[in-house]
Design a protein around this motif. Sequence first.
Motif, PDB file in Angstrom:
ATOM      1  N   ARG A 185      11.279  69.417  -0.909  1.00 48.91           N
ATOM      2  CA  ARG A 185      11.345  68.706  -2.183  1.00 48.91           C
ATOM      3  C   ARG A 185      11.999  67.355  -1.967  1.00 48.91           C
ATOM      4  N   GLY A 186      11.553  66.364  -2.737  1.00 48.84           N
ATOM      5  CA  GLY A 186      12.174  65.056  -2.625  1.00 48.84           C
ATOM      6  C   GLY A 186      11.600  64.091  -3.623  1.00 48.84           C
ATOM      7  N   PHE A 187      11.596  62.805  -3.255  1.00 50.62           N
ATOM      8  CA  PHE A 187      11.120  61.758  -4.155  1.00 50.62           C
ATOM      9  C   PHE A 187      10.207  60.792  -3.427  1.00 50.62           C
ATOM     10  N   MET A 188       9.240  60.292  -4.154  1.00 48.51           N
ATOM     11  CA  MET A 188       8.410  59.209  -3.649  1.00 48.51           C
ATOM     12  C   MET A 188       9.199  57.910  -3.731  1.00 48.51           C
ATOM     13  N   VAL A 189       8.630  56.836  -3.210  1.00 48.54           N
ATOM     14  CA  VAL A 189       9.331  55.564  -3.133  1.00 48.54           C
ATOM     15  C   VAL A 189       9.728  55.027  -4.501  1.00 48.54           C
ATOM     16  N   ASP A 190       8.968  55.391  -5.557  1.00 44.70           N
ATOM     17  CA  ASP A 190       9.265  54.880  -6.895  1.00 44.70           C
ATOM     18  C   ASP A 190      10.142  55.825  -7.711  1.00 44.70           C
ATOM     19  N   GLY A 191      10.684  56.874  -7.059  1.00 46.12           N
ATOM     20  CA  GLY A 191      11.570  57.801  -7.758  1.00 46.12           C
ATOM     21  C   GLY A 191      10.861  58.985  -8.377  1.00 46.12           C
ATOM     22  N   LEU A 192       9.568  59.130  -8.166  1.00 45.34           N
ATOM     23  CA  LEU A 192       8.815  60.261  -8.694  1.00 45.34           C
ATOM     24  C   LEU A 192       9.097  61.501  -7.854  1.00 45.34           C
ATOM     25  N   ALA A 193       9.441  62.623  -8.520  1.00 46.52           N
ATOM     26  CA  ALA A 193       9.709  63.873  -7.808  1.00 46.52           C
ATOM     27  C   ALA A 193       8.426  64.390  -7.161  1.00 46.52           C
ATOM     28  N   VAL A 194       8.566  64.969  -5.960  1.00 48.81           N
ATOM     29  CA  VAL A 194       7.394  65.459  -5.224  1.00 48.81           C
ATOM     30  C   VAL A 194       7.792  66.713  -4.448  1.00 48.81           C
ATOM     31  N   GLU A 195       6.821  67.586  -4.214  1.00 47.70           N
ATOM     32  CA  GLU A 195       7.067  68.812  -3.459  1.00 47.70           C
ATOM     33  C   GLU A 195       5.935  69.033  -2.465  1.00 47.70           C
ATOM     34  N   PHE A 196       6.311  69.394  -1.249  1.00 45.25           N
ATOM     35  CA  PHE A 196       5.349  69.678  -0.189  1.00 45.25           C
ATOM     36  C   PHE A 196       5.490  71.129   0.231  1.00 45.25           C
ATOM     37  N   GLY A 197       4.363  71.798   0.495  1.00 45.18           N
ATOM     38  CA  GLY A 197       4.416  73.181   0.921  1.00 45.18           C
ATOM     39  C   GLY A 197       4.765  74.112  -0.219  1.00 45.18           C
ATOM     40  N   SER A 198       5.157  75.334   0.134  1.00 47.07           N
ATOM     41  CA  SER A 198       5.455  76.345  -0.872  1.00 47.07           C
ATOM     42  C   SER A 198       6.202  77.492  -0.203  1.00 47.07           C
ATOM     43  N   GLU A 199       7.005  78.203  -0.988  1.00 47.65           N
ATOM     44  CA  GLU A 199       7.664  79.391  -0.462  1.00 47.65           C
ATOM     45  C   GLU A 199       6.706  80.574  -0.445  1.00 47.65           C
ATOM     46  N   ALA A 200       5.546  80.426  -1.082  1.00 46.89           N
ATOM     47  CA  ALA A 200       4.509  81.455  -1.037  1.00 46.89           C
ATOM     48  C   ALA A 200       3.697  81.303   0.247  1.00 46.89           C
ATOM     49  N   LEU A 201       2.700  82.173   0.441  1.00 41.52           N
ATOM     50  CA  LEU A 201       1.878  82.111   1.639  1.00 41.52           C
ATOM     51  C   LEU A 201       0.986  80.890   1.655  1.00 41.52           C
ATOM     52  N   ASP A 202       0.698  80.320   0.486  1.00 42.61           N
ATOM     53  CA  ASP A 202      -0.146  79.137   0.397  1.00 42.61           C
ATOM     54  C   ASP A 202       0.410  78.255  -0.703  1.00 42.61           C
ATOM     55  N   CYS A 203      -0.003  76.997  -0.714  1.00 47.77           N
ATOM     56  CA  CYS A 203       0.473  76.080  -1.742  1.00 47.77           C
ATOM     57  C   CYS A 203      -0.711  75.600  -2.578  1.00 47.77           C
ATOM     58  N   ALA A 204      -0.417  75.199  -3.803  1.00 53.21           N
ATOM     59  CA  ALA A 204      -1.459  74.685  -4.690  1.00 53.21           C
ATOM     60  C   ALA A 204      -1.884  73.288  -4.231  1.00 53.21           C
ATOM     61  N   GLY A 205      -3.186  73.032  -4.275  1.00 54.02           N
ATOM     62  CA  GLY A 205      -3.671  71.705  -3.916  1.00 54.02           C
ATOM     63  C   GLY A 205      -3.670  71.476  -2.415  1.00 54.02           C
ATOM     64  N   LEU A 206      -3.680  70.201  -2.031  1.00 51.26           N
ATOM     65  CA  LEU A 206      -3.695  69.844  -0.616  1.00 51.26           C
ATOM     66  C   LEU A 206      -2.369  70.210   0.038  1.00 51.26           C
ATOM     67  N   ASP A 207      -2.437  70.749   1.240  1.00 49.65           N
ATOM     68  CA  ASP A 207      -1.232  71.075   2.004  1.00 49.65           C
ATOM     69  C   ASP A 207      -0.868  69.862   2.854  1.00 49.65           C
ATOM     70  N   LEU A 208       0.105  69.084   2.382  1.00 54.18           N
ATOM     71  CA  LEU A 208       0.468  67.828   3.043  1.00 54.18           C
ATOM     72  C   LEU A 208       1.727  67.956   3.893  1.00 54.18           C
ATOM     73  N   MET A 209       2.179  69.206   4.123  1.00 53.11           N
ATOM     74  CA  MET A 209       3.407  69.392   4.879  1.00 53.11           C
ATOM     75  C   MET A 209       3.303  68.790   6.278  1.00 53.11           C
ATOM     76  N   THR A 210       2.153  68.959   6.926  1.00 52.98           N
ATOM     77  CA  THR A 210       2.017  68.452   8.288  1.00 52.98           C
ATOM     78  C   THR A 210       2.026  66.930   8.341  1.00 52.98           C
ATOM     79  N   ILE A 211       1.766  66.288   7.226  1.00 52.80           N
ATOM     80  CA  ILE A 211       1.857  64.828   7.169  1.00 52.80           C
ATOM     81  C   ILE A 211       3.304  64.389   6.999  1.00 52.80           C
ATOM     82  N   LEU A 212       4.039  65.120   6.158  1.00 51.00           N
ATOM     83  CA  LEU A 212       5.419  64.733   5.878  1.00 51.00           C
ATOM     84  C   LEU A 212       6.328  64.969   7.077  1.00 51.00           C
ATOM     85  N   VAL A 213       6.244  66.165   7.683  1.00 57.99           N
ATOM     86  CA  VAL A 213       7.138  66.492   8.788  1.00 57.99           C
ATOM     87  C   VAL A 213       6.790  65.620   9.995  1.00 57.99           C
TER      88      VAL A 213
END
Length: 501
Positions: A185-213
């Motif tokens: 969990r964190g923030f985009m450059v403009d202060g918008l809250a954002v979440e990557f991945g999920s504590e579940a087995l899959d995440c909703a929408g595009l899985d962008l974790m590999t881009i962030l890490v």
Amino acid sequence: MNAPLPEALTIEVDDRARRQTEVVAALAAVLPAHALLWHREDTTPYECDGLTAYREQPLVVALPETEGEVAAVLRECHRLNVPVVARGAGTGLSGGALPHRLGVTLSLAKFNRILKIDPVARTARVQCGVRNLAISEAAAPYGLYYAPDPSSQIACTIGGNVAENSGGVHCLKYGLTLHNVLRVRGFMVDGLAVEFGSEALDCAGLDLMTILVGSEGMLAVTLEVTVKLVPRPQLARCIMASFDDIRKAGDAVANVIAAGIIPAGLEMMDKPMTAAVEDYVHAGYDLDAVAILLCESDGTPEEVAEEIGRMEAVLGASGATRIEVSESEAQRLKFWSGRKNAFPATGRLSPDYMCMDSTIPRNRLSDILLAIEGMEKKYGLRCLNVFHAGDGNLHPLIMFDANDADQLHRCELFGADILESSVAMGGTVSGEHGVGIEKLSAMCVQFAPEEREQMLALKRAFDPKELLNPGKVIPSLARCAEYGKMHVRRGLLPFADIPRF
């Protein structure tokens, strides 16, 4: 009397002062007074990360204490078009947290709480400023721990680990940060809250974790991380294997993996490094060996006994001159204490050192070590070598004196030579320390202009104004053009002729 400043420099100083006044006024409206630093004596501790050869004074340092304050700082900086460099513990080794002279250094050191340990789900939810080792300490009562263990784990933070995709001596079996993080969990450059991945087995929408890490703070600001925990093994034992020849040691690494064995850890040190760490921690290393391997097995007692036996057979057949297996937990930890203290041991021998971080195919380990021996003579500087041998991640430590401009220049050329040689052998310019500013020019060697443009396009999708950690990781066309000319002047191949695998 001091001589007057040149007119151009006077204008630059005045512009910086005006900009600082504007930024301080904006941030003072959203932060308490004690959370804002701008006087030189207060911002000097933030002028570099673990790569001390390069330093820059930040315009302002912000030390928010709540998520709301972080969002507010980002919104104000975005509104004013002010660059932001997020900073954790400052243990990075590639200049990734080097401040921007006209920007804000966003210190996240106060986000240091462990929010939840879930022994049933085997997860830990922590703030970005929690130390790597603190997660394992908190999970220990449940028989669990966090597997990635960089050598700086006593100090480095999980937010920094996410930024660099850090590994450690046990990454061969247990994976890098990417393989052990579920949610960020964190923030985009403009202060918008954002979440990557999920504590579940899959995440909703595009899985962008590999881009962030591993994105080095260029896409978003990390504030909270959910990591996987794994059970502590019943037993762990470590082999110290000595070799009288570099090539035999390098081949032994490839032979262990080829035999279908995935050790918990597989590390390599050359003779100069072995001598340095033995003098420092007295780990019981073989000082007559040209190179040593540390090979660890963990699991049930039966699994460990079987795997240790198999590794002993492979190492013996590969030419090991001495094989010693830890007989107690204390001895195992002693073996690893030398490897874990390679950097401070080197620091005792030299005013400064530059730790490189390239990765090559395992079967080229001996080739790169022999090449580095030649580079020592070429550049007139000593280099101690320690490798995450299991995955081919090199950590050559080039020793120099930063107060000597000529030594610093030769050190930079030495480092560039190692990186370029790694690419030519089918490797990459970074394994876990990141590109930062240190390897900007090496990115010109490894990636074609079209590839670098795709990287930049991805950054712009997250950060259109290019305000988050600008000037890092992706070199400009102009920088690559200039480096290409210097590259040819040094008698090396043009970039286009360097093999890319």
